[in-house]
Structure formats: structure tokens, C-alpha cells
Design an enzyme around this catalytic site. Structure first.
Site, PDB file in Angstrom:
ATOM      1  CE1 TYR A 130      -2.715  -3.341   0.843  1.00  0.00           C
ATOM      2  CE2 TYR A 130      -4.362  -1.622   0.876  1.00  0.00           C
ATOM      3  CZ  TYR A 130      -4.029  -2.950   0.790  1.00  0.00           C
ATOM      4  OH  TYR A 130      -5.012  -3.891   0.662  1.00  0.00           O
ATOM      5  CE  LYS A 177       2.326 -17.761   0.493  1.00  0.00           C
ATOM      6  NZ  LYS A 177       1.363 -18.871   0.470  1.00  0.00           N
ATOM      7  CG  ASP A 210      -1.528 -19.786   1.840  1.00  0.00           C
ATOM      8  OD1 ASP A 210      -0.921 -19.556   2.908  1.00  0.00           O
ATOM      9  OD2 ASP A 210      -0.972 -20.290   0.853  1.00  0.00           O
ATOM     10  CG  ASP A 234      -7.794  -4.434   2.408  1.00  0.00           C
ATOM     11  OD1 ASP A 234      -8.957  -4.428   2.839  1.00  0.00           O
ATOM     12  OD2 ASP A 234      -7.429  -3.804   1.394  1.00  0.00           O
TER      13      ASP A 234
HETATM   14 MG    MG Z   1     -10.743  -3.304   2.630  1.00  0.00          MG
END
Ligand code: MG
Ligand code: NAI
Length: 345
Positions: A130, A177, A210, A234
Site C-alpha cells: 500500500y 507469508k 492462506d 485488508d
Molecule cells: Mg478493505
């Protein structure tokens, strides 16, 4: 009530359903007897339509000065267009921790009505992919840079353990991850385990993102507090919202060192904007988080109880929860329940 004692709180109605759910939320807050001077500010598409920047400088300056804001969702176009007002706000105000609780509510049937889910996601809010560093070295190649810093990981992980302790939680889980992103997520994990060593009274563990998503769907009750980077946070927080009845119920707090911005997890819901049918609960719950944040626990609790009663009764609910009530009808019912509570006290 005007005067020196009146608290000033920034209000960003935002785009789409934002203004509708903000009106509802401020009405609910005020019906507790809480008085504040609401300082309205622009951000998002509505700011751009007024010829301003997506996050005008006065919006940043005022929130910085007041230290507290409640925010509706802001629209960000996909591909082209302006860059996200949220990302800009979170970075400019250094709102490094995004706290997103997901809890099953009595009477609200999620896909797993037999499970009791009570998870808090703590999402890093200023780094990761981001950072918005994207470029195209060749017309057919686009690249993005994932930025992870040690101080960023450190403060987020420490905040996660502190919050877990403050709220009487037992377990803090790092979601990552690092098997693939060995340097970036590896650094996040290193700092997670350092923070864990400062909190031996809490159980710490780690899970790959995951697998975490699968476990959340089949065994959500095993999770308590999740600490994670921006992108995973998110995605995982929308997943958790889905587990407990949908985005209409999922609140959030963006916490910085000197200021905090409270907003729902969901977006501006353009598909239902302007119809008066949005569920304001996620923003109302965000207001509950805000009231707790400033020590107004009794008023926060009263709102929570009123909403829980309306949901448990299940008669006056918005469409996303299977009901037929408009935003205004639902809001009036929450306020009616709260008046009953005040009388009972
Ligand atoms: Mg969102
Ligand atoms: P969205 O969260 O706005 O909507 C997803 C689905 O959930 C839609 O079907 C919508 O109608 C429904 N929904 C969301 N909130 C609801 C509510 N309170 N009551 C009833 N139904 C609700 O996600 P979407 O469509 O991906 O994004 C729309 C816009 O919102 C985009 O421009 C996006 O960038 C922006 N966005 C802004 C956020 C923020 O300001 N914090 C967060 C997420 C998205």
C-alpha cells in the site's frame, strides 16, 4: 451545549452511503447525551468533485489538531483516477494500527451460526504494497514495491500484544507469508517474536495467510487476536466480517500516536448509495470504539446493548441482514431501545 468544555470531533461523511450512515451514527451518539461539536471535513470523491484534493490539507491539519475523527467510506476508482484517500490519510496521520473486531452477535445468523466468533484483527496500516510505489519499466511489465520496515513491524506487534493484554485476551497470532516473502515478512515475524518475548503471559503463534483463511472458515473459534501486514489484514478482515454477518456490522479504528480515526471496514457501497437502505451498524460500532477510546465507556456500552437488542429481536433490520427496514427506521429503533435503557438505569 457550547463552551470551552465541548469536545470537537472531526467528521468526514465521505462518499456513497457515507453521508447516510454518518447522519444515523451521529444521531445515535447524540441520543446518549454525549455532546460534541462536529467539525465537518471533506475527503474522497466528494472532495474532488468540489475541486479539492482527495485529502485536502485542511482535513489533515484539522484531524491532527483535534486528535479524533469519525469517517465514512470514501470512493477510490479502480485503475486510473485519484489515489485512495484512506491510504493518504493513514499515511499522513501515521495511523499505524487498524483495529478491526469481528464478533458474532446474538440473533444475527452468519454462515456459521453454531460458532461463537470473537476475533480482533490488527492490521498494519501504513506500509506493505500500500506504499503505492508502482511503475512500468516496459509497456508489458508493471511492478509494485512492498515496503516493510523494522520500526513499523515493531510498533504494530507491540501494539497488538498490548491491546491483547488490555482486553484480557489470551492468544496473539501473526499472519504472514514468510515462506515466500523471506525478507519482508521474515522481518515482520522477527519483530513479532521479539514483541511476544516481552509478553510471556500471552500465547503467541504464527500462521501462513492462506492456511489462516481456510482455518478461519472451518474453525474460526480457534483465533483470538490476529496481527498482520497491510494487504493480508485488508483481505482477512473482510473474510472475518463475512463470518459474523457481513460488512454492515464490521467496525474499525485507525490508531496513531497522536490521533485516531474511526471508520467501518466496508466501502462506499455505490450499488445501494442514495437509497436509504444501508446498514449504519458498522459505523455505529466504530463510534462505540471511539467512545471507549476517549473513556466514555458507559455511553459506548449503552449503544452496544441497544444495537444488540435490536439485532436479537430481529424485527427491524436492514436488507443486508435479511430485513426490510430503511436506515432511518433502523436508527430510530436503536435510539428507542437506548431511551428505554436510560429510563431503566
Ligand atoms: Mg478493505
Ligand atoms: P463495499 O464495501 O463498498 O461493498 C461491498 C458490498 O457490501 C456491496 O454489495 C455493498 O452494497 C455491501 N455493503 C457494504 N457496506 C454496507 C452497508 N453498510 N450496508 C449494507 N450493505 C453494505 O466494497 P466495494 O464495492 O468493493 O467498494 C466500493 C468503493 O468503496 C470503492 O471505491 C472502494 O475503493 C471504496 N472503499 C472504501 C473504504 C473506506 O473508505 N474505508 C473501504 C473499502 C472500500
Amino acid at each position: 451545549m457550547k463552551g470551552m468544555s465541548t469536545r470537537r470531533i472531526a467528521v468526514i461523511p465521505g462518499d456513497g452511503i457515507g453521508p447516510e450512515i454518518m447522519d444515523a451514527t451521529l444521531a445515535v451518539i447524540e441520543s446518549t447525551g454525549f455532546s460534541a461539536e462536529w467539525v465537518y471535513l471533506d475527503a474522497g470523491l466528494s472532495a474532488i468533485e468540489k475541486g479539492k484534493a482527495a485529502v485536502p490539507p485542511e482535513t489533515i491539519e484539522t484531524i491532527r489538531e483535534l486528535g479524533l475523527a469519525i469517517k465514512g467510506p470514501t470512493t477510490t476508482p479502480s485503475s486510473g483516477g485519484h489515489s485512495s484517500a484512506n491510504v493518504q490519510l493513514r499515511k499522513a496521520l501515521d495511523l499505524f494500527a487498524n483495529v478491526r473486531p469481528a464478533r458474532t452477535l446474538p440473533g444475527v445468523v452468519g454462515p456459521f451460526d453454531d460458532k461463537k466468533i470473537d476475533i480482533i484483527i490488527i492490521r498494519e496500516n501504513t506500509e506493505d504494497l500500500y506504499a503505492g510505489i508502482e511503475y512500468q519499466p516496459h509497456p508489458d511489465v508493471a511492478q509494485a514495491i512492498k515496503v516493510i520496515t523494522r520500526p513499523g513491524c515493531q510498533r504494530l506487534c507491540e501494539y497488538g500484544f498490548d491491546l491483547a493484554k488490555r482486553q484480557g485476551r489470551k492468544r496473539v497470532t501473526a499472519v504472514h507469508k514468510a515462506n515466500i516473502m523471506k525478507l519482508t515478512d521474515g522481518m515482520f515475524l522477527e519483530e513479532f517474536w521479539k514483541a511476544a518475548s516481552h509478553h510471556p503471559d500471552l500465547i503467541a503463534d504464527e500462521i501462513i495467510v492462506d492456511n489462516c483463511c481456510m482455518q478461519l472458515v472451518i474453525k474460526p473459534e480457534r483465533f483470538d487476536v490476529l496481527v498482520t501486514e497491510n494487504l493480508y489484514g485488508d483481505i482477512v478482515s473482510d473474510l472475518c466480517a463475512g463470518l459474523v454477518g457481513g460488512l454492515g456490522l464490521a467496525p474499525g479504528a485507525n490508531i496513531g500516536v497522536n490521533c485516531a480515526v474511526f471508520e467501518a471496514v466496508h466501502g462506499s457501497a455505490p450499488d445501494i448509495a442514495g437509497k436509504g437502505i444501508a446498514n449504519p451498524t458498522a459505523l455505529v460500532f466504530s463510534a462505540v470504539l471511539m467512545l471507549h477510546h476517549i473513556g466514555e465507556h458507559e455511553k459506548a456500552q449503552r449503544i452496544m446493548i441497544a444495537v444488540l437488542r435490536v439485532c436479537a429481536e430481529g424485527k427491524i433490520l436492514t436488507g443486508d441482514l435479511g430485513g426490510y427496514a430503511t436506515t432511518k427506521e433502523y436508527t430510530a429503533e436503536v435510539i428507542r431501545q437506548m431511551d428505554g435503557l436510560a429510563a431503566a438505569v
